[in-house]
Write a protein that holds these residues in place. Sequence first.
Motif, PDB file in Angstrom:
ATOM      1  N   PHE A 194       0.820  -1.211   0.000  1.00  0.00           N
ATOM      2  CA  PHE A 194       0.000   0.000   0.000  1.00  0.00           C
ATOM      3  C   PHE A 194       0.861   1.271   0.000  1.00  0.00           C
ATOM      4  CE2 PHE A 194      -2.520  -3.302   2.191  1.00  0.00           C
ATOM      5  CZ  PHE A 194      -3.600  -3.372   1.317  1.00  0.00           C
ATOM      6  N   ARG A 195       1.967   1.203  -0.730  1.00  0.00           N
ATOM      7  CA  ARG A 195       2.877   2.356  -0.757  1.00  0.00           C
ATOM      8  C   ARG A 195       2.297   3.499  -1.586  1.00  0.00           C
ATOM      9  NH1 ARG A 195       8.046   1.334  -4.776  1.00  0.00           N
ATOM     10  NH2 ARG A 195       6.912   1.642  -6.732  1.00  0.00           N
ATOM     11  N   ASP A 196       1.316   3.183  -2.461  1.00  0.00           N
ATOM     12  CA  ASP A 196       0.707   4.211  -3.297  1.00  0.00           C
ATOM     13  C   ASP A 196      -0.762   4.411  -2.921  1.00  0.00           C
ATOM     14  OD1 ASP A 196       0.853   6.130  -5.307  1.00  0.00           O
ATOM     15  OD2 ASP A 196       0.006   4.779  -6.804  1.00  0.00           O
ATOM     16  N   ALA A 197      -1.098   4.127  -1.654  1.00  0.00           N
ATOM     17  CA  ALA A 197      -2.483   4.249  -1.191  1.00  0.00           C
ATOM     18  C   ALA A 197      -2.511   4.915   0.182  1.00  0.00           C
ATOM     19  CB  ALA A 197      -3.152   2.877  -1.134  1.00  0.00           C
ATOM     20  N   PRO A 198      -2.109   6.200   0.248  1.00  0.00           N
ATOM     21  CA  PRO A 198      -2.157   6.893   1.536  1.00  0.00           C
ATOM     22  C   PRO A 198      -3.606   7.066   1.990  1.00  0.00           C
ATOM     23  CG  PRO A 198      -1.722   8.450  -0.241  1.00  0.00           C
ATOM     24  CD  PRO A 198      -1.691   7.076  -0.858  1.00  0.00           C
ATOM     25  N   PRO A 199      -3.842   7.179   3.330  1.00  0.00           N
ATOM     26  CA  PRO A 199      -2.831   7.299   4.388  1.00  0.00           C
ATOM     27  C   PRO A 199      -2.577   5.990   5.136  1.00  0.00           C
ATOM     28  CG  PRO A 199      -4.948   7.996   5.248  1.00  0.00           C
ATOM     29  CD  PRO A 199      -5.197   7.519   3.827  1.00  0.00           C
ATOM     30  N   PRO A 245      -9.393   3.823  -0.302  1.00  0.00           N
ATOM     31  CA  PRO A 245      -8.310   4.554  -0.969  1.00  0.00           C
ATOM     32  C   PRO A 245      -8.813   5.839  -1.598  1.00  0.00           C
ATOM     33  CG  PRO A 245      -9.011   2.708  -2.306  1.00  0.00           C
ATOM     34  CD  PRO A 245      -9.788   2.622  -1.029  1.00  0.00           C
ATOM     35  N   SER A 246      -7.912   6.750  -1.877  1.00  0.00           N
ATOM     36  CA  SER A 246      -8.297   8.065  -2.370  1.00  0.00           C
ATOM     37  C   SER A 246      -9.029   7.948  -3.700  1.00  0.00           C
ATOM     38  CB  SER A 246      -7.045   8.947  -2.549  1.00  0.00           C
ATOM     39  OG  SER A 246      -7.403  10.197  -3.092  1.00  0.00           O
ATOM     40  N   ARG A 247     -10.131   8.690  -3.815  1.00  0.00           N
ATOM     41  CA  ARG A 247     -10.912   8.648  -5.039  1.00  0.00           C
ATOM     42  C   ARG A 247     -10.235   9.405  -6.180  1.00  0.00           C
ATOM     43  NH1 ARG A 247     -16.823  10.040  -2.304  1.00  0.00           N
ATOM     44  NH2 ARG A 247     -16.953   8.174  -0.991  1.00  0.00           N
ATOM     45  N   GLY A 248      -9.242  10.203  -5.869  1.00  0.00           N
ATOM     46  CA  GLY A 248      -8.606  11.014  -6.902  1.00  0.00           C
ATOM     47  C   GLY A 248      -7.503  10.306  -7.654  1.00  0.00           C
ATOM     48  N   ARG A 249      -7.189   9.050  -7.305  1.00  0.00           N
ATOM     49  CA  ARG A 249      -6.125   8.322  -7.986  1.00  0.00           C
ATOM     50  C   ARG A 249      -6.551   6.880  -8.189  1.00  0.00           C
ATOM     51  NH1 ARG A 249      -1.042   8.481  -4.150  1.00  0.00           N
ATOM     52  NH2 ARG A 249      -1.680  10.668  -3.954  1.00  0.00           N
ATOM     53  N   THR A 250      -5.967   6.256  -9.206  1.00  0.00           N
ATOM     54  CA  THR A 250      -6.281   4.861  -9.485  1.00  0.00           C
ATOM     55  C   THR A 250      -5.570   3.954  -8.476  1.00  0.00           C
ATOM     56  OG1 THR A 250      -4.438   4.732 -11.039  1.00  0.00           O
ATOM     57  CG2 THR A 250      -6.615   5.318 -11.926  1.00  0.00           C
ATOM     58  N   PHE A 251      -6.181   2.807  -8.200  1.00  0.00           N
ATOM     59  CA  PHE A 251      -5.611   1.846  -7.257  1.00  0.00           C
ATOM     60  C   PHE A 251      -5.017   0.692  -8.042  1.00  0.00           C
ATOM     61  CE2 PHE A 251      -5.551  -1.706  -4.355  1.00  0.00           C
ATOM     62  CZ  PHE A 251      -5.118  -1.144  -3.172  1.00  0.00           C
ATOM     63  N   ASN A 252      -3.685   0.573  -8.001  1.00  0.00           N
ATOM     64  CA  ASN A 252      -2.979  -0.487  -8.696  1.00  0.00           C
ATOM     65  C   ASN A 252      -2.724  -1.629  -7.708  1.00  0.00           C
ATOM     66  OD1 ASN A 252      -0.905  -2.140  -9.911  1.00  0.00           O
ATOM     67  ND2 ASN A 252      -0.537  -0.457 -11.337  1.00  0.00           N
ATOM     68  N   VAL A 253      -3.387  -2.768  -7.950  1.00  0.00           N
ATOM     69  CA  VAL A 253      -3.265  -3.900  -7.025  1.00  0.00           C
ATOM     70  C   VAL A 253      -1.841  -4.424  -6.986  1.00  0.00           C
ATOM     71  CG1 VAL A 253      -4.079  -6.246  -6.543  1.00  0.00           C
ATOM     72  CG2 VAL A 253      -5.680  -4.524  -7.359  1.00  0.00           C
ATOM     73  N   TRP A 254      -1.150  -4.461  -8.119  1.00  0.00           N
ATOM     74  CA  TRP A 254       0.206  -5.004  -8.137  1.00  0.00           C
ATOM     75  C   TRP A 254       1.176  -4.126  -7.351  1.00  0.00           C
ATOM     76  CZ3 TRP A 254       4.459  -3.109 -11.334  1.00  0.00           C
ATOM     77  CH2 TRP A 254       5.609  -3.904 -11.222  1.00  0.00           C
ATOM     78  N   VAL A 255       1.055  -2.794  -7.492  1.00  0.00           N
ATOM     79  CA  VAL A 255       1.945  -1.883  -6.781  1.00  0.00           C
ATOM     80  C   VAL A 255       1.663  -1.890  -5.286  1.00  0.00           C
ATOM     81  CG1 VAL A 255       2.578   0.544  -6.498  1.00  0.00           C
ATOM     82  CG2 VAL A 255       2.325  -0.415  -8.786  1.00  0.00           C
ATOM     83  N   ASN A 256       0.396  -1.925  -4.898  1.00  0.00           N
ATOM     84  CA  ASN A 256       0.034  -1.820  -3.494  1.00  0.00           C
ATOM     85  C   ASN A 256       0.026  -3.155  -2.766  1.00  0.00           C
ATOM     86  OD1 ASN A 256      -0.704   1.124  -3.146  1.00  0.00           O
ATOM     87  ND2 ASN A 256      -1.993   0.609  -4.887  1.00  0.00           N
ATOM     88  N   LEU A 257      -0.031  -4.255  -3.510  1.00  0.00           N
ATOM     89  CA  LEU A 257       0.042  -5.590  -2.900  1.00  0.00           C
ATOM     90  C   LEU A 257       1.093  -6.408  -3.646  1.00  0.00           C
ATOM     91  CD1 LEU A 257      -3.746  -6.367  -2.332  1.00  0.00           C
ATOM     92  CD2 LEU A 257      -2.040  -5.940  -0.563  1.00  0.00           C
ATOM     93  N   PRO A 258       2.363  -6.080  -3.502  1.00  0.00           N
ATOM     94  CA  PRO A 258       3.408  -6.772  -4.278  1.00  0.00           C
ATOM     95  C   PRO A 258       3.562  -8.235  -3.903  1.00  0.00           C
ATOM     96  CG  PRO A 258       4.397  -5.340  -2.634  1.00  0.00           C
ATOM     97  CD  PRO A 258       2.926  -5.036  -2.629  1.00  0.00           C
TER      98      PRO A 258
END
Length: 271
Positions: free
Chosen positions: A53-58, A156-169
């Motif tokens: 979840f490095r790209d899914a603050p906070p 997760p923030s509605r202003g950005r897309t949620f990438n499952v691979w990036v946030n759950l490596p």
Amino acid sequence: MRAVLVMVVVATPSMLLLDVTSDTKQMVALVALFLGLLTFVEYNSTYPSLVEFRDAPPFNRIRFLMLFAIVFFLSTIERGKVAPTSFTEFTSAVGMVVGASMDFAYSPVRLATLMMSDGASAQEIAEVRTAAGMAYLISLVSLSVFVVALKSGNWPSRGRTFNVWVNLPTFDPTAGGDVVVRLQRDARINIALGFLLPFLTPAVVMISSTSFEPLSAANSQTLIWTMTAWAFLPASLFMRGIAMGRVADMIQERRNANRALQGARDGLAAA
């Protein structure tokens, strides 16, 4: 900045405590540099490896603040034993009250005191109870903050897309089976582990006490990091399980929306 903040967390006990030897400071500095470098490389690499979840603050910010708060306040309590101030006395009083209120049969705080050696005095047990109460309070507050952020629609923030691979490596969506079912299963496992870990950790320590030294209030660094791990890891697993359940719901909602859109297109084509 993230790397520096991680290094500050690792070095906080050594900076606040007064009875730290030079060898301990050197070892802490080495560990802080290693973790800081690891954090810097992880957040600057294109392909993720460990941090979830490095790209899914906070999500990670809440976890970091929880970790820092536990380490800071436990270090403050330990510093107050040598150089008491009004702030250290207040922090100790809060931990004492919370620890006493949670000290009932089969509670996590009661089980935490069982990690002490058989010859521990009543004062040492009270110190561990105070540290456990403060750490557990911070973990519960942090978990509540994350749940509020999730329920309010801020994660997760509605202003950005949620990438499952990036946030759950560490989660492989191509391993087989439906992704939603696997995410829901992993979410339940993490929540169950988060609930059981505060109860299982003291039991494991008691069983392994023949090979390892039991928890002692005499060593401040050991007490701080043991109580930090005891409170932080279960709360972190809780947050991970809740987050994975939310990701599964998002994927299912997207599937339902796509099916509805496809159904509408088929209806227009037939007409």
